[in-house]
Design a protein around this motif. Structure first.
Motif, PDB file in Angstrom:
ATOM      1  N   MET A 176       9.357   4.591 -11.377  1.00 40.32           N
ATOM      2  CA  MET A 176       8.927   4.136 -10.050  1.00 40.32           C
ATOM      3  C   MET A 176       8.920   2.614  -9.970  1.00 40.32           C
ATOM      4  N   LEU A 177       8.564   1.937 -11.054  1.00 39.06           N
ATOM      5  CA  LEU A 177       8.581   0.474 -11.039  1.00 39.06           C
ATOM      6  C   LEU A 177       9.997  -0.056 -10.830  1.00 39.06           C
ATOM      7  N   VAL A 178      10.990   0.623 -11.394  1.00 34.67           N
ATOM      8  CA  VAL A 178      12.376   0.231 -11.178  1.00 34.67           C
ATOM      9  C   VAL A 178      12.744   0.389  -9.702  1.00 34.67           C
ATOM     10  N   ILE A 179      12.358   1.515  -9.129  1.00 35.11           N
ATOM     11  CA  ILE A 179      12.681   1.774  -7.718  1.00 35.11           C
ATOM     12  C   ILE A 179      11.968   0.789  -6.803  1.00 35.11           C
ATOM     13  N   VAL A 180      10.689   0.525  -7.077  1.00 36.79           N
ATOM     14  CA  VAL A 180       9.941  -0.437  -6.269  1.00 36.79           C
ATOM     15  C   VAL A 180      10.569  -1.824  -6.374  1.00 36.79           C
ATOM     16  N   ALA A 181      11.041  -2.192  -7.567  1.00 36.73           N
ATOM     17  CA  ALA A 181      11.664  -3.506  -7.741  1.00 36.73           C
ATOM     18  C   ALA A 181      12.922  -3.641  -6.889  1.00 36.73           C
ATOM     19  N   LEU A 225      19.458   4.367 -14.587  1.00 35.11           N
ATOM     20  CA  LEU A 225      19.638   5.807 -14.395  1.00 35.11           C
ATOM     21  C   LEU A 225      18.790   6.613 -15.372  1.00 35.11           C
ATOM     22  N   GLU A 226      18.631   6.101 -16.575  1.00 35.15           N
ATOM     23  CA  GLU A 226      17.806   6.812 -17.559  1.00 35.15           C
ATOM     24  C   GLU A 226      16.342   6.839 -17.131  1.00 35.15           C
ATOM     25  N   LEU A 227      15.839   5.703 -16.665  1.00 29.22           N
ATOM     26  CA  LEU A 227      14.428   5.630 -16.274  1.00 29.22           C
ATOM     27  C   LEU A 227      14.161   6.419 -14.999  1.00 29.22           C
ATOM     28  N   LEU A 262       0.836  -1.199   0.000  1.00 25.91           N
ATOM     29  CA  LEU A 262       0.000   0.000   0.000  1.00 25.91           C
ATOM     30  C   LEU A 262       0.872   1.251   0.000  1.00 25.91           C
ATOM     31  N   ALA A 263       1.918   1.251   0.833  1.00 31.44           N
ATOM     32  CA  ALA A 263       2.821   2.401   0.902  1.00 31.44           C
ATOM     33  C   ALA A 263       3.504   2.644  -0.434  1.00 31.44           C
ATOM     34  N   TRP A 264       3.922   1.565  -1.098  1.00 37.02           N
ATOM     35  CA  TRP A 264       4.612   1.714  -2.389  1.00 37.02           C
ATOM     36  C   TRP A 264       3.654   2.218  -3.464  1.00 37.02           C
ATOM     37  N   VAL A 265       2.408   1.738  -3.426  1.00 38.87           N
ATOM     38  CA  VAL A 265       1.404   2.225  -4.383  1.00 38.87           C
ATOM     39  C   VAL A 265       1.128   3.699  -4.128  1.00 38.87           C
ATOM     40  N   LEU A 266       0.971   4.062  -2.854  1.00 37.57           N
ATOM     41  CA  LEU A 266       0.704   5.456  -2.507  1.00 37.57           C
ATOM     42  C   LEU A 266       1.854   6.352  -2.948  1.00 37.57           C
ATOM     43  N   MET A 267       3.085   5.920  -2.662  1.00 37.98           N
ATOM     44  CA  MET A 267       4.253   6.709  -3.030  1.00 37.98           C
ATOM     45  C   MET A 267       4.373   6.835  -4.550  1.00 37.98           C
TER      46      MET A 267
END
Length: 452
Positions: free
Chosen positions: A346-351, A392-394, A318-323
């Motif tokens: 954000m998907l890269v960071i969440v991964a 880094l590009e994403l 939930l926190a990751w979706v909210l962020m």
């Protein structure tokens, strides 16, 4: 925020919050994103204050709106009400959301590692400013105002979770030192981001310090405080300097989080306690009336932290979706980045966060934040991994300030439940706590400036 509880927490003066339902979590998600959107639409504001200027950014509007929204929950319709249970959950979500923030900062550090290394010895020695700046400015003021052993707990550090643990282990949270560090924690949580943002923005506008020195001063060891200070500093810099200054601030903040714990445990806390006994007979003037006021203002130790929420993997998601939603909104409204581009980053960071979190479950003793920061920094070093350039590009399309607005919105909801207790602490301890925060920023900045 991570809760540090003691047996006295069971005697908290506030009733336990009701269990949070799935509908309540969805309501918190939606309301937080609404606050983020409103704050970004309001946008930045600045005004002159003597020779300098004060810069107020969307993250501060988010903090203030969320705190007011939470404090007024009894007067709001149920469909938008963020009650005490949800406010407690917001504190847990804030911890999980900050992991994404740590990854963004660490990728920035890795990508700009050559620039960070140019900071050299300044980056190491400025840590002494963070460690001793709090007591150098805060302790004498506390004694002049008549505060006794509470002064040690409120001025040996900026009073974040690790510092609470140190005091709890050494003195106990029911001690005067425990009350002091709790006051610093609450003051820093409620007012710290606003105060350090105004202070850092004002100091930066005077143009008397190198921006790299200010960036090191901003790395006080708290993600939200660093974000607030760095936001107002970078807002006054030309675009080509923002990456370098952000990387240096992130490196300083990481150093303070990792090394600063040991600085406070082995250096600043013993020094603060020793100085107290030396200075109190000279500066202390606590009257019987003042002592009575302190006792009346002293909160139940741990009561502000007794709202611990049973945090689950679902809550982390939930926190990751909210962020993710908050960053997408902020990036689109203020920086005109397409939602799809923000989502990819954000998907890269969440991964990255999910991978290190899974590793933490396999190795429970693994320090999560430090491991996450080190891994993300390594991933961000150009040429070290074949996928680094793509990462880094994403993630480079994600503006740093876009992360701060949802973070401080959650912080605002989290502290709303503690406002009644905060009012009981009295103005003196609030002034001292803010002085300690100013001391750590100014102390590190001054030492770093010596090298620049």
């Amino acid at each position: 925020m991570d809760a540090v509880t003691t047996p006295s927490a069971a005697a908290s003066v506030v009733p336990a919050p009701a269990a949070v339902t799935g509908g309540g979590k969805l309501r918190l998600l939606i309301v937080t994103l609404v606050v983020v959107a409103l704050a970004e639409f309001i946008g930045p504001a600045q005004f002159q204050a003597g020779p300098g200027k004060v810069v107020l950014l969307p993250m501060l509007w988010a903090l203030l709106m969320a705190a007011a929204w939470g404090a007024a929950h009894n007067q709001l319709p149920a469909v938008v009400r963020i009650d005490r249970g949800l406010q407690g959950l917001a504190g847990g979500l804030l911890n999980a959301a900050l992991l994404l923030f740590v990854v963004k900062l660490s990728l920035t550090v890795g990508g700009a590692l050559p620039l960070v290394m140019k900071a050299g010895w300044a980056l190491f020695f400025q840590e002494f400013g963070h460690a001793f700046g709090t007591l150098a400015l805060g302790l004498p003021l506390a004694l002049i105002l008549g505060i006794k052993r509470e002064a040690v707990g409120s001025t040996f550090s900026v009073g974040r979770e690790g510092n609470i643990a140190i005091i709890g282990e050494k003195y106990g949270m029911a001690s005067a030192e425990g009350r002091g560090v709790l006051a610093e924690y609450i003051t820093g949580t409620v007012l710290g981001a606003l105060f350090i943002a105004v202070l850092a923005g004002f100091i930066a506008s005077l143009n008397i310090f190198d921006p790299r020195s200010l960036a090191m001063g901003a790395g006080v060891g708290s993600g939200s405080l660093m974000a607030a200070a760095l936001g107002t500093i970078t807002a006054q810099l030309p675009p080509h300097m923002v990456e370098e200054v952000t990387a240096i601030a992130a490196a300083s903040n990481l150093l303070t989080m990792v090394v600063g714990f040991y600085f406070t445990l082995f250096l600043s806390l013993p020094a603060c306690s020793w100085l107290y006994y030396k200075l109190e007979p000279v500066l202390g003037r606590l009257t019987a009336r003042g002592r009575q006021a302190q006792e009346e203002a002293a909160p139940d130790a741990g009561s502000a932290l007794s709202h611990a929420h049973g945090f689950t993997l679902g809550d982390s998601l939930l926190a990751w979706v909210l962020m993710t939603g908050g960053v997408i909104i902020a990036n689109a409204v203020s920086y005109k980045v397409s939602p799809l581009a923000s989502l990819e980053g954000m998907l890269v960071i969440v991964a990255i966060v999910a991978a290190i979190t899974a590793l933490k479950r396999l190795i429970p003793r693994l320090p999560l934040v430090i491991t996450l920061a080190m891994a993300a920094t390594a991933i961000g070093i150009p040429g070290l991994f074949p996928f680094t350039a793509t990462v880094l590009e994403l993630t480079g399309k994600l503006n740093f300030l876009a992360f701060t607005t949802p973070v401080l919105a959650l912080a605002g909801f989290s502290v709303a439940k503690d406002l009644p207790l905060f009012r009981r602490l009295g103005w003196r301890i609030v002034v001292v706590s803010l002085a300690a925060t100013a001391g750590t920023f100014l102390g590190a900045t001054l030492i770093a400036e010596f090298f620049h």
